[in-house]
Write a protein that holds these residues in place. Sequence first.
Motif, PDB file in Angstrom:
ATOM      1  N   HIS A  45      27.622 -29.864  16.507  1.00 54.07           N
ATOM      2  CA  HIS A  45      26.713 -28.838  15.983  1.00 54.07           C
ATOM      3  C   HIS A  45      25.701 -29.456  15.018  1.00 54.07           C
ATOM      4  CE1 HIS A  45      25.730 -25.335  13.303  1.00 54.07           C
ATOM      5  NE2 HIS A  45      25.447 -24.866  14.482  1.00 54.07           N
ATOM      6  N   ALA A  46      26.169 -30.382  14.187  1.00 53.40           N
ATOM      7  CA  ALA A  46      25.262 -31.026  13.233  1.00 53.40           C
ATOM      8  C   ALA A  46      24.168 -31.792  13.977  1.00 53.40           C
ATOM      9  CB  ALA A  46      26.053 -31.962  12.319  1.00 53.40           C
ATOM     10  N   LEU A  47      24.542 -32.502  15.044  1.00 54.03           N
ATOM     11  CA  LEU A  47      23.549 -33.272  15.807  1.00 54.03           C
ATOM     12  C   LEU A  47      22.570 -32.349  16.528  1.00 54.03           C
ATOM     13  CD1 LEU A  47      25.638 -36.186  17.367  1.00 54.03           C
ATOM     14  CD2 LEU A  47      24.381 -36.148  15.244  1.00 54.03           C
ATOM     15  N   LEU A  48      23.108 -31.276  17.110  1.00 58.14           N
ATOM     16  CA  LEU A  48      22.237 -30.326  17.829  1.00 58.14           C
ATOM     17  C   LEU A  48      21.229 -29.714  16.857  1.00 58.14           C
ATOM     18  CD1 LEU A  48      24.875 -28.423  20.051  1.00 58.14           C
ATOM     19  CD2 LEU A  48      23.195 -30.099  20.851  1.00 58.14           C
ATOM     20  N   ARG A  49      21.711 -29.373  15.655  1.00 58.89           N
ATOM     21  CA  ARG A  49      20.844 -28.731  14.653  1.00 58.89           C
ATOM     22  C   ARG A  49      19.719 -29.672  14.225  1.00 58.89           C
ATOM     23  NH1 ARG A  49      24.443 -27.443  10.178  1.00 58.89           N
ATOM     24  NH2 ARG A  49      23.687 -29.472   9.557  1.00 58.89           N
ATOM     25  N   LEU A  50      20.043 -30.974  14.169  1.00 64.56           N
ATOM     26  CA  LEU A  50      19.032 -31.960  13.759  1.00 64.56           C
ATOM     27  C   LEU A  50      18.177 -32.405  14.943  1.00 64.56           C
ATOM     28  CD1 LEU A  50      21.389 -34.127  11.503  1.00 64.56           C
ATOM     29  CD2 LEU A  50      19.502 -32.695  10.686  1.00 64.56           C
ATOM     30  N   GLY A  51      18.487 -31.915  16.141  1.00 64.58           N
ATOM     31  CA  GLY A  51      17.730 -32.304  17.333  1.00 64.58           C
ATOM     32  C   GLY A  51      17.962 -33.757  17.722  1.00 64.58           C
ATOM     33  N   LEU A  52      19.139 -34.297  17.376  1.00 65.74           N
ATOM     34  CA  LEU A  52      19.436 -35.704  17.675  1.00 65.74           C
ATOM     35  C   LEU A  52      20.252 -35.826  18.956  1.00 65.74           C
ATOM     36  CD1 LEU A  52      20.363 -36.872  14.063  1.00 65.74           C
ATOM     37  CD2 LEU A  52      18.314 -37.494  15.365  1.00 65.74           C
ATOM     38  N   PRO A  53      20.092 -36.928  19.693  1.00 64.98           N
ATOM     39  CA  PRO A  53      20.895 -37.096  20.905  1.00 64.98           C
ATOM     40  C   PRO A  53      22.386 -37.230  20.571  1.00 64.98           C
ATOM     41  CG  PRO A  53      19.509 -39.038  20.517  1.00 64.98           C
ATOM     42  CD  PRO A  53      19.143 -38.028  19.472  1.00 64.98           C
ATOM     43  N   LEU A  54      23.226 -36.789  21.498  1.00 64.48           N
ATOM     44  CA  LEU A  54      24.668 -36.756  21.223  1.00 64.48           C
ATOM     45  C   LEU A  54      25.305 -38.139  21.258  1.00 64.48           C
ATOM     46  CD1 LEU A  54      25.304 -33.550  23.316  1.00 64.48           C
ATOM     47  CD2 LEU A  54      25.364 -33.724  20.807  1.00 64.48           C
ATOM     48  N   ASP A  55      24.538 -39.145  21.689  1.00 64.95           N
ATOM     49  CA  ASP A  55      25.092 -40.506  21.658  1.00 64.95           C
ATOM     50  C   ASP A  55      24.522 -41.320  20.498  1.00 64.95           C
ATOM     51  OD1 ASP A  55      22.557 -40.780  22.603  1.00 64.95           O
ATOM     52  OD2 ASP A  55      23.090 -41.894  24.429  1.00 64.95           O
ATOM     53  N   ASN A  56      23.945 -40.656  19.497  1.00 64.01           N
ATOM     54  CA  ASN A  56      23.478 -41.357  18.296  1.00 64.01           C
ATOM     55  C   ASN A  56      24.696 -41.616  17.394  1.00 64.01           C
ATOM     56  OD1 ASN A  56      22.535 -41.961  15.686  1.00 64.01           O
ATOM     57  ND2 ASN A  56      20.584 -40.928  16.068  1.00 64.01           N
ATOM     58  N   VAL A  57      25.251 -42.828  17.536  1.00 63.74           N
ATOM     59  CA  VAL A  57      26.544 -43.128  16.905  1.00 63.74           C
ATOM     60  C   VAL A  57      26.488 -43.029  15.389  1.00 63.74           C
ATOM     61  CG1 VAL A  57      28.317 -44.912  16.597  1.00 63.74           C
ATOM     62  CG2 VAL A  57      27.324 -44.524  18.858  1.00 63.74           C
ATOM     63  N   SER A  58      25.431 -43.586  14.752  1.00 69.66           N
ATOM     64  CA  SER A  58      25.455 -43.582  13.284  1.00 69.66           C
ATOM     65  C   SER A  58      25.280 -42.166  12.737  1.00 69.66           C
ATOM     66  CB  SER A  58      24.451 -44.574  12.694  1.00 69.66           C
ATOM     67  OG  SER A  58      23.152 -44.147  12.971  1.00 69.66           O
ATOM     68  N   ALA A  59      24.440 -41.344  13.379  1.00 75.55           N
ATOM     69  CA  ALA A  59      24.299 -39.946  12.922  1.00 75.55           C
ATOM     70  C   ALA A  59      25.606 -39.184  13.139  1.00 75.55           C
ATOM     71  CB  ALA A  59      23.154 -39.266  13.667  1.00 75.55           C
ATOM     72  N   ALA A  60      26.273 -39.469  14.252  1.00 77.75           N
ATOM     73  CA  ALA A  60      27.546 -38.780  14.540  1.00 77.75           C
ATOM     74  C   ALA A  60      28.609 -39.189  13.517  1.00 77.75           C
ATOM     75  CB  ALA A  60      28.004 -39.102  15.967  1.00 77.75           C
ATOM     76  N   GLU A  61      28.616 -40.464  13.118  1.00 74.10           N
ATOM     77  CA  GLU A  61      29.583 -40.919  12.107  1.00 74.10           C
ATOM     78  C   GLU A  61      29.318 -40.226  10.773  1.00 74.10           C
ATOM     79  OE1 GLU A  61      28.993 -45.130  12.076  1.00 74.10           O
ATOM     80  OE2 GLU A  61      30.233 -45.460  13.857  1.00 74.10           O
TER      81      GLU A  61
END
Length: 216
Positions: free
Chosen positions: A44-60
């Motif tokens: 949800h955090a990645l979707l809200r920021l419009g970031l791809p779901l394979d962006n490892v550092s943002a996901a971490e």
Amino acid sequence: MSIPFSIAIDGPAGAGKGTLARRLADHYRLNLLDTGLTYRAVAHALLRLGLPLDNVSAAETAARQVDPAKLDRAVLSAHAVGEAASKVAVIPSVRRILVEKQRDFARTPPGAVLDGRDIGTVVCPDADVKLYVTASAEVRAKRRLDEIESIGGTANFDEILADIVRRDERDMGRVDSPLKPAVDAHLLDTSEMAIEAAFLAARAIIDDVLAKRNKA
Ligand code: DC
């Protein structure tokens, strides 16, 4: 119950493990964690920021910010968030961060019921009781359809079934912590079993473990 008591519940989406986990946590007065929500929070955090779901550092980063005690089910239950969660759940570093938080939750007195995909195998391999709740893909799709229709929505059975099969493949086929029953898990197939019967079967297993523990 002085030492925290833990119940691990695993199984595919829609098998009824969430309902079972809630009823068992109420009955035995244990804390409850739906670990799927922790993966959903990252997605949800990645979707809200419009970031791809394979962006490892943002996901971490998003994973580090997850607080298991503050997960908003209403926001996180959207179908699209579940799909996205199953994609971020393949990132090993995200799993490591979330698993650590899930273990801390399980260790907090009086103990907890945790439900997910890898609880009995990875998160709590020493859980007092392990249950693996499953049902055929068709039964799970029909339950999902009924749920959508009961709140006035419409959906197509074949599309729901295809979604479920795809999600199962992703959850069971990933390299890190795939969905599978722990060797010492009790299997509960809810295809032909009402939730009440599954609840009673689970209670019989748990009561047996508690009786042995109290005698020891
Ligand atoms: O149970 P759910 O639908 O809320 O889970 C969403 C996704 O999160 C699921 O497709 C796989 C992932 N997940 C996981 O990998 N490990 C867990 N313990 C719980 C969920």
